[in-house]
Design an enzyme around this catalytic site. Structure first.
Site, PDB file in Angstrom:
ATOM      1  N   GLY A 217      47.908 119.243 -11.580  1.00  0.00           N
ATOM      2  CA  GLY A 217      46.446 119.220 -11.592  1.00  0.00           C
ATOM      3  C   GLY A 217      45.853 118.197 -10.640  1.00  0.00           C
ATOM      4  N   GLY A 219      44.147 114.467  -9.517  1.00  0.00           N
ATOM      5  CA  GLY A 219      44.154 113.027  -9.774  1.00  0.00           C
ATOM      6  C   GLY A 219      45.470 112.372  -9.384  1.00  0.00           C
ATOM      7  CD  GLU A 240      42.766 124.999 -11.319  1.00  0.00           C
ATOM      8  OE1 GLU A 240      42.996 125.315 -12.492  1.00  0.00           O
ATOM      9  OE2 GLU A 240      41.973 124.101 -11.001  1.00  0.00           O
ATOM     10  N   GLY A 338      41.206 124.283 -14.794  1.00  0.00           N
ATOM     11  CA  GLY A 338      42.306 125.115 -15.301  1.00  0.00           C
ATOM     12  C   GLY A 338      43.151 124.428 -16.352  1.00  0.00           C
ATOM     13  CE  LYS A 363      33.701 100.490 -18.393  1.00  0.00           C
ATOM     14  NZ  LYS A 363      33.141 101.116 -17.351  1.00  0.00           N
TER      15      LYS A 363
END
Ligand code: COA
Length: 433
Positions: A217, A219, A240, A338, A363
Site C-alpha cells: 500500500g 506510505g 492496486e 484499497g 508526535k
C-alpha cells in the site's frame, strides 16, 4: 496519411480550445493521479478565473499535483470532489474548496456508473498507436467506466506517459477532441524509510513465504517491506499501486510471477506512480497488466491468488482491533482506498494474510497509536471483524480468530513500553483484560 492519423489530425486542437467546449456547470472527471490532463485543467482554471466559465464540477481520485480545482483563490467558481485525498485534497477540504466521497476503491467505477451524471471525461494518455488506440498509461482504475459514462471525451496526449497494456485502451473514434503536451510526468518520491519502518518491514517480511503474491500500500512502511523482501524468491505481484518498490523487487530477481495462481507470469495492477524509474519500467512492458480497479481490487479476484500477502499502513488502532487509516481524530487525512478490498481478498486466499502496520507512537513518542478506543471522531477504515495482523516495531499481533481479551493482550504487547501500563489500566475498565 492513414485513416486514424487523419482522424487524429482533425480532432487535434489546443487545451484552450478544449476548455471552450466544456460548458459552465459541466460535471467532469479524470482518472486517478497522473490521469488528470494538466494542460486542459489549467486552461479550465484560466477560464474560471477570467469568468468565461463558472460552476464546473470536477471529480478526481488522488491528486498528485496542484490542480486549479483545489485552488482556493478560485473558490466558489467550481466544486471539487476528492475520491481519495492526498495532501492537496485534504488541504482543499479544510479550506472548504473540496468535498470528499467515501468509497472503497473497487467501487469507484460502479459508483460513477450509478450516481454521477457525467458530462466530460478528460485524461492524459500515451501517443496513439497505428490502430488508433491510446493507452491510459499509469491509470486503468476508473478510466474505462468514465469513458463509458461521459457525453464528451477529451484527451491530452503526452509522449512521457508510458504505453501500458491490459484492459485500458481508448480508440480515437470515441474521442471528441484532443490536445498535445510534453510536460514531464509528475514524480512522486518514495516515502523516506526510517529505522522504525525498516524494523516493521523486517517483521512482516519474516512472515512472507517464497512464492507469495503481494500487494503493497501507501506510505513508508509498505515501501520498507518492499526493501525487506529483496531476498525472497518467486514472488508475484497483484497490487492496486505499482510503485518504485515493485520495480526494485522485479529488477533484483525476487519477483518472477511464476508461482502465481492467477495471471501467471504477469504483474497485475490498476495504478502506478513513483519516480521516473517506474514510468521507464512500465513503458512498452507487456510483463505488467493494467486492469480496471473493480477487477484488480475485487476480493474474489484477489483471493484466486494463493498465499496472498497484503501490506497496508494505518494511523491508529483500538484494543478491539478497529483500524483508523483515513482520519486523525476528526481531521480528514486520506481515504479508504484499497485497504479493505485487499484485507478481505487476502482473508479468502488459501494461505493468505493481511498486515496493517504503523509505528507504535506519533508526535515524537508523545502519543500511543494503540489506544483503548479510537480518538474522538476517528473514522474506522478496516473493521475489527476484517482485521488480521497488526504490526508495530515491537511485534506482529494476529487478531483474526482471537477474542477481544486476547486481542487486547496482544495489542498491549506490541504497544510502546511507555504506554503499556496505562493501556492495561484502561483495558481493565473496559473489561478487556
Ligand atoms: N495521532 C497524531 N498524529 C498522527 C497519528 C496519530 N494517531 N498517526 C499519524 N500521525 C501523524 C504522523 O506523525 C505523521 O506526521 P508527520 O507527517 O508530521 O511526520 C502523519 O500523521 C502521517 O503519518 P504516517 O504514519 O507517516 O503516514 P503514512 O504516510 O505512512 O501514511 C496512511 C499512512 C494510513 C495515511 C496511508 O497508508 C493511507 O492513506 N492509507 C489508507 C488507504 C490505504 O491503505 N490504501 C492502500 C491500498 S494501496
Amino acid at each position: 496519411m492513414g485513416l486514424y492519423q487523419e482522424e487524429y489530425r482533425r480532432k487535434c486542437c489546443t487545451a484552450e480550445a478544449i476548455a471552450e467546449r466544456i460548458e459552465s456547470g459541466a460535471v467532469c472527471a479524470s482518472g486517478t493521479c497522473l490521469s488528470e490532463p494538466c494542460s486542459i485543467t489549467q486552461a479550465l482554471g484560466a477560464a474560471l478565473r477570467n469568468g468565461t466559465r463558472t460552476g464546473i464540477v470536477h471529480h478526481q481520485t488522488m491528486s498528485v499535483f496542484p490542480s486549479p480545482f483545489f485552488d482556493d483563490t478560485l473558490q466558489g467558481k467550481y466544486s471539487a470532489v476528492s475520491w481519495f485525498s492526498t495532501a492537496y485534497g485534504r488541504a482543499a477540504f479544510e479550506k472548504d474548496c473540496a468535498d470528499v466521497m467515501p468509497v472503497y476503491y473497487r467501487d469507484v467505477p460502479g459508483q460513477y456508473r450509478q450516481f454521477i451524471d457525467l458530462d466530460v471525461f478528460y485524461a492524459t494518455v500515451s501517443p496513439m498507436d497505428r490502430h488508433g488506440y491510446f493507452s491510459f498509461g499509469t491509470t486503468a482504475a476508473e478510466c474505462q467506466a468514465l469513458a463509458e459514462q461521459a457525453k464528451h471525451i477529451f484527451l491530452e496526449v503526452n509522449p512521457n506517459m508510458p504505453r501500458t497494456f491490459g484492459e485500458q485502451q481508448i480508440h480515437i473514434s470515441q474521442v471528441e477532441a484532443l490536445c498535445e503536451t510534453d510536460v514531464p510526468l509528475q514524480e512522486v518520491a518514495p516515502a523516506e524509510i526510517d529505522e522504525i519502518s525498516r524494523c516493521i518491514g523486517g517483521r512482516i517480511a519474516e512472515k512472507v513465504p517464497n512464492g507469495a503474491t503481494i500487494q503493497l500500500g501507501i506510505g513508508a512502511i509498505p515501501a520498507a517491506v518492499g526493501l525487506c523482501l529483496r531476498d525472497k524468491r518467486d514472488l508475484g505481484i497483484h497490487t492496486e499501486l505499482f510503485s518504485d518498490a515493485m520495480v526494485e523487487l522485479i529488477e533484483c530477481g525476487a519477483v518472477t510471477n511464476q508461482r502465481k495462481t492467477l495471471h501467471k507470469g504477469k504483474s497485475v495492477t490498476t495504478l502506478a506512480y513513483g519516480t521516473r524509474r517506474v514510468y521507464d519500467y512500465l513503458n512498452d512492458n507487456t510483463g505488467v497488466a493494467f486492469y480496471p480497479v473493480d477487477y484488480v481490487n475485487d476480493p474474489r479476484v484477489i483471493a484466486q491468488n494463493d498465499n496472498f500477502i497484503s501490506v497496508n499502513a494505518c494511523l491508529e488502532v483500538d484494543l478491539w482491533g478497529q483500524v483508523a487509516a483515513e482520519s486523525i481524530g476528526s481531521r480528514h487525512f486520506s481515504g479508504t482506498g484499497g485497504q479493505v478490498d485487499f484485507v478481505r481478498g487476502a482473508r479468502e486466499s488459501r494461505g493468505g494474510k493481511s498486515f496493517i502496520a504503523m509505528p507504535s507512537t506519533a508526535k515524537n513518542g508523545a502519543l500511543s497509536r494503540i489506544r483503548p478506543g479510537l480518538s474522538s471522531n476517528a473514522i474506522v477504515t478496516t473493521s475489527k471483524n476484517d482485521v488480521d495482523y497488526i504490526v508495530t516495531e515491537y511485534g506482529a499481533a494476529r487478531l483474526r480468530g482471537a477474542t477481544v481479551r486476547a486481542r487486547a493482550e496482544a495489542l498491549i504487547g506490541i504497544a510502546h513500553p511507555n504506554f503499556r501500563e496505562e493501556l492495561r489500566y484502561e483495558a481493565k475498565k473496559l473489561h478487556l483484560v
